[in-house]
Design a protein around this motif. Structure first.
Motif, PDB file in Angstrom:
ATOM      1  N   THR A   1      -4.814  -1.540   2.712  1.00 13.61           N
ATOM      2  CA  THR A   1      -4.030  -1.170   3.887  1.00 13.61           C
ATOM      3  C   THR A   1      -4.134  -2.252   4.956  1.00 13.61           C
TER       4      THR A   1
ATOM      5  N   THR B   1      -2.443   6.298   5.145  1.00 14.30           N
ATOM      6  CA  THR B   1      -1.373   5.765   4.291  1.00 14.30           C
ATOM      7  C   THR B   1      -1.032   6.661   3.103  1.00 14.30           C
TER       8      THR B   1
ATOM      9  N   SER C   1       2.858   8.125   2.234  1.00 14.06           N
ATOM     10  CA  SER C   1       3.547   7.988   0.949  1.00 14.06           C
ATOM     11  C   SER C   1       3.896   9.350   0.359  1.00 14.06           C
TER      12      SER C   1
ATOM     13  N   PHE D   1      -0.875   2.275  10.691  1.00 11.38           N
ATOM     14  CA  PHE D   1      -1.622   2.750   9.531  1.00 11.38           C
ATOM     15  C   PHE D   1      -3.132   2.693   9.746  1.00 11.38           C
TER      16      PHE D   1
ATOM     17  N   GLY E   1      -6.186   3.307   6.331  1.00 21.11           N
ATOM     18  CA  GLY E   1      -6.247   3.868   4.993  1.00 21.11           C
ATOM     19  C   GLY E   1      -7.106   3.086   4.035  1.00 21.11           C
TER      20      GLY E   1
ATOM     21  N   SER F   1      -3.458  -3.263   8.792  1.00 19.16           N
ATOM     22  CA  SER F   1      -3.200  -2.786  10.146  1.00 19.16           C
ATOM     23  C   SER F   1      -4.260  -3.354  11.065  1.00 19.16           C
TER      24      SER F   1
ATOM     25  N   GLN G   1       0.817  -1.216   0.000  1.00 17.81           N
ATOM     26  CA  GLN G   1       0.000   0.000   0.000  1.00 17.81           C
ATOM     27  C   GLN G   1       0.848   1.262   0.000  1.00 17.81           C
ATOM     28  N   ILE G   2       1.892   1.299   0.822  1.00 21.70           N
ATOM     29  CA  ILE G   2       2.758   2.477   0.868  1.00 21.70           C
ATOM     30  C   ILE G   2       3.476   2.659  -0.461  1.00 21.70           C
TER      31      ILE G   2
END
Length: 310
Positions: A163, A196, A200, A157, A159, A165, A10-11
């Protein structure tokens, strides 16, 4: 050429999008099975455990971002993460590339003290010790001064998209499925979560700011720091759900670890949820005052819109 090592998480995906839009026309995505984010991305399949493949992946790069991830398996982290990072740093030395390291907070004390870039390392558990050793490796490279190096550190995180988490899995994903959200350990401790896409965008900003190198940076977060009770109440309202949730106590999670490897792997993180988590990103906000940070209300609404298709 700017290169992302560990593409398609995702990042990394949001990073590739931001770099392409605002910073570079030449972008290389590196992973075991990389996929394009932008139409003109260059893809390179490489195993970062292999020094030769890593060197080839970095060759010709001006800036390299290390966003590689591994499944939450302590043995895998101990065996593979340091090797991947060592190979990446060596490849950057050979190529003369700047190195931007995306980091987390596993090495910090699990208490309610405000976390700044100067917070001492006091890791709890195997994964925390791995991340402390890796951060120390990058700091040593930074101190040697052979190549420009920076650390960009993020808390937990939340998002859009995929994502991964605690917060997404236990609250947001369950809301999407029409299920009651779950809160780990306590609902009255204050949390600092990073959106997120903000993480980035901030990483891309740091990587393309020459005077950001030689430093550790906390990536920017909304400073509201809601409790999980507040966060879940807000999420229920935005998703149009009846306000409700359940708290999973520490001991049920510990007992679950006896039966489930996945639950066992997260037990070392549980003390973080017994305390306020006060991650401070003042340094970044002072250096980049024009950077817009997403509020929790805005982030949750964006997730809802994405889920509903706009």
């Amino acid at each position: 050429m700017q290169t992302i090592l560990g593409a398609n998480g995702q990042i990394a995906t949001e990073l590739a999008r931001t770099l392409h839009q605002h910073h570079t026309g030449g972008l290389r995505l590196v992973g075991r099975n990389p996929r394009k984010v932008n139409d003109d991305d260059t893809l390179m399949a490489a195993n970062l455990l292999d020094a030769g493949q890593t060197a080839q992946a970095v060759k010709g790069s001006r800036i390299v971002y290390f966003t590689a991830g591994l499944p939450p398996d302590s043995t895998l982290w101990e065996e593979q993460f340091p090797v991947m990072l060592k190979n990446a740093l060596q490849a950057c030395r050979t190529a003369g590339a700047s190195f931007a390291y995306f980091d987390n907070t596993y090495m910090y004390p699990q208490n309610n003290q405000i976390q700044t870039e100067e917070t001492r390392f006091a890791p709890v558990g195997r994964k925390g010790r791995v991340r402390a050793a890796m951060a120390s490796m990058v700091l040593e490279e930074m101190a040697q001064g052979g190549i420009p190096v920076l650390i960009a550190r993020a808390p937990e995180f939340y998002g859009p998209g995929k994502t991964q988490s605690f917060t997404n899995a236990l609250i947001i994903d369950r809301l999407k499925a029409g299920r009651r959200p779950l809160v780990p350990v306590r609902d009255d401790t204050r949390r600092t979560l990073i959106w997120t896409p903000d993480a980035s965008r901030a990483l891309a900003t740091l990587g393309n700011t020459p005077d950001a190198y030689g430093q550790t940076w906390h990536l920017p977060c909304c400073d509201d720091r809601p409790t999980y009770k507040t966060f879940v109440t807000m999420a229920n309202r935005i998703f149009g759900r009846t306000p409700s949730y359940s708290v999973i106590g520490k001991w049920p999670l510990i007992i679950a670890g006896i039966l489930s490897k996945q639950a066992r792997e997260i037990r070392e993180l549980l003390p973080r949820y017994e305390q306020d988590n006060l991650f401070d990103s003042t340094k970044f906000k002072r250096r980049f005052p024009e950077f817009s940070v997403t509020t929790y209300e805005e982030g949750l609404d964006l997730i809802r819109k994405e889920w509903r298709g706009g």
